[in-house]
Scaffold this motif. Structure first.
Motif, PDB file in Angstrom:
ATOM      1  N   PHE A 145     -15.917  47.378   3.862  1.00  0.00           N
ATOM      2  CA  PHE A 145     -15.093  48.437   4.437  1.00  0.00           C
ATOM      3  C   PHE A 145     -13.833  49.106   3.525  1.00  0.00           C
ATOM      4  N   LEU A 146     -13.353  48.288   2.643  1.00  0.00           N
ATOM      5  CA  LEU A 146     -12.551  49.265   1.815  1.00  0.00           C
ATOM      6  C   LEU A 146     -13.072  49.814   0.796  1.00  0.00           C
ATOM      7  N   SER A 147     -14.307  49.651   0.401  1.00  0.00           N
ATOM      8  CA  SER A 147     -14.890  50.415  -0.686  1.00  0.00           C
ATOM      9  C   SER A 147     -15.765  51.591  -0.241  1.00  0.00           C
ATOM     10  N   ASN A 148     -16.308  51.420   1.054  1.00  0.00           N
ATOM     11  CA  ASN A 148     -17.098  52.451   1.807  1.00  0.00           C
ATOM     12  C   ASN A 148     -18.502  52.636   0.833  1.00  0.00           C
ATOM     13  N   LEU A 149     -18.705  51.559   0.437  1.00  0.00           N
ATOM     14  CA  LEU A 149     -20.115  51.535  -0.409  1.00  0.00           C
ATOM     15  C   LEU A 149     -21.151  50.751   0.132  1.00  0.00           C
ATOM     16  N   SER A 150     -22.443  51.126  -0.068  1.00  0.00           N
ATOM     17  CA  SER A 150     -23.518  50.552   0.423  1.00  0.00           C
ATOM     18  C   SER A 150     -23.579  48.956   0.301  1.00  0.00           C
ATOM     19  N   GLU A 151     -24.182  48.315   0.867  1.00  0.00           N
ATOM     20  CA  GLU A 151     -24.281  46.683   0.481  1.00  0.00           C
ATOM     21  C   GLU A 151     -24.997  46.592  -0.727  1.00  0.00           C
ATOM     22  N   ASP A 152     -26.103  47.169  -0.969  1.00  0.00           N
ATOM     23  CA  ASP A 152     -26.826  47.184  -2.228  1.00  0.00           C
ATOM     24  C   ASP A 152     -26.054  47.207  -3.559  1.00  0.00           C
ATOM     25  N   LYS A 153     -25.374  48.478  -3.370  1.00  0.00           N
ATOM     26  CA  LYS A 153     -24.542  48.993  -4.618  1.00  0.00           C
ATOM     27  C   LYS A 153     -23.493  47.896  -4.618  1.00  0.00           C
ATOM     28  N   LEU A 154     -22.853  47.210  -3.556  1.00  0.00           N
ATOM     29  CA  LEU A 154     -21.759  46.501  -3.819  1.00  0.00           C
ATOM     30  C   LEU A 154     -22.034  45.182  -4.536  1.00  0.00           C
ATOM     31  N   ASN A 155     -23.416  44.913  -4.157  1.00  0.00           N
ATOM     32  CA  ASN A 155     -23.834  43.469  -4.543  1.00  0.00           C
ATOM     33  C   ASN A 155     -24.012  43.670  -5.940  1.00  0.00           C
ATOM     34  N   ARG A 156     -24.618  44.616  -6.495  1.00  0.00           N
ATOM     35  CA  ARG A 156     -24.783  44.792  -7.954  1.00  0.00           C
ATOM     36  C   ARG A 156     -23.342  44.829  -8.889  1.00  0.00           C
ATOM     37  N   ILE A 157     -22.434  45.579  -8.193  1.00  0.00           N
ATOM     38  CA  ILE A 157     -21.223  45.685  -8.766  1.00  0.00           C
ATOM     39  C   ILE A 157     -20.854  44.211  -8.841  1.00  0.00           C
ATOM     40  N   LEU A 158     -20.716  43.404  -7.932  1.00  0.00           N
ATOM     41  CA  LEU A 158     -19.994  41.993  -7.919  1.00  0.00           C
ATOM     42  C   LEU A 158     -20.532  41.244  -8.892  1.00  0.00           C
ATOM     43  N   GLU A 159     -22.032  41.300  -9.049  1.00  0.00           N
ATOM     44  CA  GLU A 159     -22.759  40.417  -9.861  1.00  0.00           C
ATOM     45  C   GLU A 159     -22.349  40.817 -11.179  1.00  0.00           C
ATOM     46  N   GLU A 160     -22.059  42.087 -11.420  1.00  0.00           N
ATOM     47  CA  GLU A 160     -21.670  42.322 -13.026  1.00  0.00           C
ATOM     48  C   GLU A 160     -20.199  42.095 -13.213  1.00  0.00           C
ATOM     49  N   LEU A 161     -19.503  42.246 -12.396  1.00  0.00           N
ATOM     50  CA  LEU A 161     -17.887  41.848 -12.555  1.00  0.00           C
ATOM     51  C   LEU A 161     -17.910  40.193 -12.806  1.00  0.00           C
ATOM     52  N   ALA A 162     -18.480  39.670 -11.915  1.00  0.00           N
ATOM     53  CA  ALA A 162     -18.565  38.222 -12.178  1.00  0.00           C
ATOM     54  C   ALA A 162     -19.193  37.759 -13.401  1.00  0.00           C
ATOM     55  N   SER A 163     -20.169  38.443 -13.922  1.00  0.00           N
ATOM     56  CA  SER A 163     -20.695  38.052 -15.035  1.00  0.00           C
ATOM     57  C   SER A 163     -19.919  38.246 -16.478  1.00  0.00           C
ATOM     58  N   CYS A 164     -19.144  39.246 -16.242  1.00  0.00           N
ATOM     59  CA  CYS A 164     -18.139  39.465 -17.297  1.00  0.00           C
ATOM     60  C   CYS A 164     -16.848  38.932 -17.071  1.00  0.00           C
ATOM     61  N   GLY A 165     -16.849  38.120 -16.090  1.00  0.00           N
ATOM     62  CA  GLY A 165     -15.410  37.265 -16.144  1.00  0.00           C
ATOM     63  C   GLY A 165     -14.360  38.128 -15.433  1.00  0.00           C
ATOM     64  N   LYS A 166     -14.549  39.288 -14.891  1.00  0.00           N
ATOM     65  CA  LYS A 166     -13.465  40.223 -14.427  1.00  0.00           C
ATOM     66  C   LYS A 166     -12.957  39.622 -12.924  1.00  0.00           C
ATOM     67  N   ILE A 167     -13.843  38.875 -12.090  1.00  0.00           N
ATOM     68  CA  ILE A 167     -13.761  38.352 -10.769  1.00  0.00           C
ATOM     69  C   ILE A 167     -14.355  37.074 -10.713  1.00  0.00           C
ATOM     70  N   HIS A 168     -13.710  36.096  -9.683  1.00  0.00           N
ATOM     71  CA  HIS A 168     -14.189  34.866  -9.654  1.00  0.00           C
ATOM     72  C   HIS A 168     -14.983  34.716  -8.192  1.00  0.00           C
ATOM     73  N   ILE A 169     -16.024  34.156  -7.670  1.00  0.00           N
ATOM     74  CA  ILE A 169     -16.503  33.926  -6.548  1.00  0.00           C
ATOM     75  C   ILE A 169     -16.032  32.760  -6.149  1.00  0.00           C
ATOM     76  N   TYR A 170     -14.959  32.426  -5.222  1.00  0.00           N
ATOM     77  CA  TYR A 170     -14.447  31.201  -4.924  1.00  0.00           C
ATOM     78  C   TYR A 170     -15.338  30.500  -3.686  1.00  0.00           C
ATOM     79  N   GLU A 171     -16.131  31.267  -3.119  1.00  0.00           N
ATOM     80  CA  GLU A 171     -16.861  30.631  -1.934  1.00  0.00           C
ATOM     81  C   GLU A 171     -18.186  31.815  -1.722  1.00  0.00           C
ATOM     82  N   LYS A 172     -19.575  31.146  -2.199  1.00  0.00           N
ATOM     83  CA  LYS A 172     -20.440  31.738  -2.331  1.00  0.00           C
ATOM     84  C   LYS A 172     -21.025  32.152  -0.728  1.00  0.00           C
ATOM     85  N   GLU A 173     -21.193  31.456   0.104  1.00  0.00           N
ATOM     86  CA  GLU A 173     -21.726  31.720   1.355  1.00  0.00           C
ATOM     87  C   GLU A 173     -21.167  32.898   1.990  1.00  0.00           C
ATOM     88  N   GLN A 174     -19.883  32.828   2.304  1.00  0.00           N
ATOM     89  CA  GLN A 174     -19.226  33.979   2.901  1.00  0.00           C
ATOM     90  C   GLN A 174     -18.798  35.148   2.000  1.00  0.00           C
TER      91      GLN A 174
END
Length: 634
Positions: free
Chosen positions: A405-434
């Motif tokens: 909602f806040l980014s107004n991006l497509s889900e596919d694009k958001l998923n790719r960005i989240l994977e990239e941010l997590a892999s370089c340690g910028k963010i932490h995924i503290y609950e994967k299911e949700q």
């Protein structure tokens, strides 16, 4: 599917906007009795035409009178190309300029100028009007735009208008659809056999007959019963389309202009918006901090206060980041455009772009950092936008649905960005299911906080094995989600910073250390419990003997497993407990069952001890009580 475009008119009252539309389409957009009687457009009017190349053009005819500018703003939202209409006999007038300012503020970037009523003036006057128009549109999106001269009475110039519009549309890029269907409502009514009907210009996404949708800001869920586009029934519609939806499961009385029909559960109503604000050069005075304004977005008008984040007033022609604090909720997305008008007297004074559609109140303290984050969300690359939104989530983190909602991006694009941010340690995924995320800046702050709390606990209670897990959680007020707390503990254990044992958390490498005096008391207390076997003293007796040291030494004895808690104030030495368990198991294997009397005889204790000991064995799942007897638990 053939291309669809929304054309909007703009211009001063009585400059021939409605007559032009009727001459082009044969449709009279003045539908109200009052409009017919007064000869002016009050409400939005709608028409359509098909260009030679097959492009379907929906037309929104807006009122020109200054009293109805709010209706003009509602109509201008969602248009792709504007026709600025100027009457040849009057030239540029106040509403011509205000409408042009509104189109600029709403981010409209394509258009043409139409000089109407050319049958009423001579060529020399027409040339003067054209030059005046060119001067007025300098520095706007209409600078250098085509100028077409028409007469709705004689028909002169109408073909040239259509040809010019057709050529202009070829240069307009396709509107990015977006994944969320949104239709800001400009009319709501009922039709027998169809029920509640809403109309508007769909600005993103697609909707099909049978789809479930939500009406915001009320959050009313309903179903699309049928769809019409320009009077024709269709199964599906997309952006840049004048659309009528028949809705099942909602009453006309529950909906009004300004509401939004959207994909089910896709949006979040908000009372506070972070925005990038442009204050018009034509404004008569500075905009003061917290000034009341009329806020227009989509088809809605809401009273609001403008909170300037880094100053006390905004001068004409200046821009800044600000908050819009609304008296009623609106439902918008990042990138949506808005207009503000002064409260009284009413005039357009500014507008801009939504940066954060579900903001929280901000203080001026630390505003530089906030403004840098807002600037990134406003102008940064998609990856930086997502990271900044997660950063704004602070200690609470953010979930994936909110990120969409806040980014107004497509889900596919958001998923790719989240994977990239997590892999370089910028963010932490503290609950994967949700999909729950926290920025590394706040992860590191929490890490430091947790370690410091445990170290402080060790200093205060040096003989305890560590801080109880629940006590640690209660001390970290910044963490409201137990899932984030558990993730932090697990992460710190993996990093080798802390150890968790028996629901106690300690710094790795820490072990309780007794002073000489505590060591002496510890030996004496252990001796007392060891020698008393199955008839130990209640601890209040021990406390009376060593009032200053007993409790801390007890914690040490418990943490080391030397003493075991039977119940409050009653403890047993581990060797005595081990013997008791062995004796009970042997007895039950031989006899099959055991009464309280049997237990008293076996352990040579009184009822005072037998009952709590037996209850402890039940809780420890060594025995099971059946009536008044115990049996060995399988």
């Amino acid at each position: 599917m053939r291309r669809r475009i929304i054309l909007g008119t703009a211009g001063h009252i009585d400059h021939g906007k409605t007559s032009l539309v009727k001459a082009l389409t044969g449709i009279d957009t003045d539908r109200l009795k009052e409009e017919k009687e007064r000869g002016i457009t009050i409400e939005l009017g709608f028409a359509h035409l098909t260009l030679p190349d097959g492009t379907l053009v929906g037309i929104v005819d807006v009122p020109g009178h200054e009293r109805f500018v709010k209706n003009m703003v509602a109509g201008a939202s969602g248009i792709d190309v504007v026709a600025l209409v100027v009457a040849a006999d009057e030239g540029v007038m106040p509403q011509t300029e205000e409408h042009l300012e509104i189109c600029e503020l709403l981010g409209i970037r394509h258009g043409l100028v139409v000089i109407t009523k050319i049958d009423m003036v001579d060529e020399e006057w027409l040339e003067l009007v054209e030059e005046d128009i060119k001067e007025h549109v300098k520095g706007t999106f209409l600078e250098g735009a085509p100028i077409v001269k028409v007469s709705s009475v004689t028909g002169k110039g109408l073909k040239e208008f259509l040809d010019t519009l057709n050529n202009l549309i070829q240069k307009i890029p396709e509107r990015q659809s977006g994944q969320i269907f949104r239709l800001p409502i400009d009319r709501v009514f009922t039709i027998k056999g169809f029920g509640t009907v809403v109309t508007g210009t769909s600005i993103s996404g697609k909707v099909k007959v049978g789809d479930e949708v939500t009406v915001y800001p009320k959050g009313i869920n309903c179903k699309v019963r049928s769809i019409q586009v320009h009077g024709r029934s269709v199964e599906e519609t997309g952006p840049s389309t004048r659309t009528a939806l028949s809705l099942q499961g909602v009453n006309k009385e529950d909906i009004e202009r300004g509401y939004v029909v959207a994909s089910k559960d896709s949006l979040f109503p908000s009372y506070i918006l972070d925005v990038f604000l442009t204050y018009l050069s034509s404004a008569k005075k500075p905009l003061r901090n917290r000034e009341k304004v009329r806020f227009h977005v989509g088809t809605s008008e809401v009273l609001a206060n403008v909170v300037l984040l880094d100053r006390e007033e905004l001068m004409p022609s200046e821009q800044c980041y600000a908050q819009i604090r609304l008296e009623e909720p609106v439902t918008v997305l990042r990138g949506d455009r808005f207009v503000i008008r002064s409260y009284s007297p009413v005039r357009t004074i500014g507008g801009g772009e939504i940066v954060h559609p579900l903001a929280k109140k901000k203080k001026k303290k630390g505003s530089e950092k906030i403004i840098n984050i807002l600037n990134t969300i406003h102008k940064g690359a998609d990856k930086d936008v997502v990271e900044s939104i997660i950063l704004m989530g602070g200690y609470e983190g953010i979930n994936k649905k909110m990120l969409l909602f806040l980014s107004n991006l497509s889900e596919d694009k958001l998923n790719r960005i989240l994977e990239e941010l997590a892999s370089c340690g910028k963010i932490h995924i503290y609950e994967k299911e949700q999909g729950l995320f926290i920025h590394s800046e706040f992860y590191n702050k929490l890490k430091e906080l947790i370690v410091s709390i445990i170290e402080e606990y060790h200093k205060k209670y040096p003989l305890r094995a560590g801080i109880p897990k629940e006590e640690l959680r209660s001390r970290i007020r910044a963490i409201k989600d137990v899932r984030l707390f558990n993730y932090m503990i697990e992460s710190l254990i993996k990093e080798g910073l802390i150890v968790s044992e028996l629901d106690n958390i300690r710094i790795k490498g820490y072990s309780p250390t007794l002073t000489r005096e505590q060591e002496k008391v510890k030996s004496e207390i252990e001796k007392i419990y060891k020698e008393s076997k199955f008839q130990p003293p209640y601890f209040k007796e021990i406390r009376e003997k060593w009032p200053d040291l007993a409790d801390e030494v007890l914690e040490y004895l418990l943490s080391q497993g030397i003493l075991v808690k039977i119940k409050e104030d009653l403890y047993l030495h581990k060797e005595s407990l081990e013997k008791m368990i062995a004796d009970v198991r042997a007895f039950l294997k031989k006899h099959g069952q055991m009464s309280v009397g049997d237990f008293k005889a076996l352990t040579n204790t009184t009822r005072k001890y037998s009952i709590p000991f037996l209850e402890y064995l039940d809780k420890s799942q060594i025995t099971v009580r059946v009536g008044d007897i115990r049996k060995l638990r399988k």
